[in-house]
Design an enzyme around this catalytic site. Structure first.
Site, mmCIF file in Angstrom:
data_model
loop_
_atom_site.group_PDB
_atom_site.id
_atom_site.type_symbol
_atom_site.label_atom_id
_atom_site.label_comp_id
_atom_site.label_asym_id
_atom_site.label_seq_id
_atom_site.Cartn_x
_atom_site.Cartn_y
_atom_site.Cartn_z
ATOM 1 N N VAL A 151 0.820 -1.211 0.000
ATOM 2 C CA VAL A 151 0.000 0.000 0.000
ATOM 3 C C VAL A 151 0.852 1.258 0.000
ATOM 4 C CG1 VAL A 151 -2.069 -1.016 0.998
ATOM 5 C CG2 VAL A 151 -0.291 -0.180 2.509
ATOM 6 N N LEU B 73 3.916 3.838 1.141
ATOM 7 C CA LEU B 73 4.458 4.229 2.445
ATOM 8 C C LEU B 73 3.327 4.731 3.342
ATOM 9 C CD1 LEU B 73 7.888 5.968 1.810
ATOM 10 C CD2 LEU B 73 7.380 3.599 2.302
ATOM 11 N N HIS B 74 2.544 3.789 3.850
ATOM 12 C CA HIS B 74 1.492 4.159 4.797
ATOM 13 C C HIS B 74 2.136 4.424 6.155
ATOM 14 C CE1 HIS B 74 1.550 0.170 6.703
ATOM 15 N NE2 HIS B 74 1.729 -0.308 5.475
ATOM 16 N N ALA B 75 1.367 4.494 7.202
ATOM 17 C CA ALA B 75 1.861 4.939 8.506
ATOM 18 C C ALA B 75 3.075 4.179 9.023
ATOM 19 C CB ALA B 75 0.733 4.884 9.532
ATOM 20 N N SER C 26 6.272 4.589 6.903
ATOM 21 C CA SER C 26 6.706 5.989 6.972
ATOM 22 C C SER C 26 7.402 6.286 8.287
ATOM 23 C CB SER C 26 5.515 6.937 6.794
ATOM 24 O OG SER C 26 5.034 6.882 5.477
#
Length: 107
Positions: free
Chosen positions: A18, A20-22, A25
């Site tokens: 998906v 660089l989600h949470a 990141s």
């Protein structure tokens, strides 16, 4: 970039499911902060360089799977920073089921 000293860069293809989600990141910015050099990112050759040590900037860039991420570092330990970031991407951010696919495109 304003920091004097050695420079290094790499271009990576985002292959994480998906982008660089949470979680990725946070891992990325935490790693970037561990180096004393300046580290910046550019998404899809936009011409806009962002501070890779800022979770707000990285999350705000909405980096999706299939994006090209150019990363540049300048200053003390710049090459080490790039190598560490490449390793993080290659491990698929430590998530289960990560394979050994290459994320590096060259710089």
């Amino acid at each position: 970039m304003s920091s004097p000293g050695p420079a290094a860069s790499v271009e990576l293809l985002i292959t994480h499911g998906v982008g660089l989600h949470a979680r990725p990141s946070v891992l990325f910015t935490r790693l970037a902060k561990s180096f004393p050099c300046t580290i910046e990112i550019e998404v899809n050759r936009s011409g806009q360089w962002l501070n890779a040590k800022s979770i707000v900037k990285v999350m705000g860039a909405r980096i999706r799977k299939g994006s090209t991420l150019r990363i540049r570092a300048q200053g003390l330990k710049a090459q080490e920073a790039i190598e560490g970031i490449e390793a993080l991407f290659a491990s698929d951010f430590g998530e289960p089921g990560a394979d050994e696919r290459s994320h590096v495109r060259g710089a």
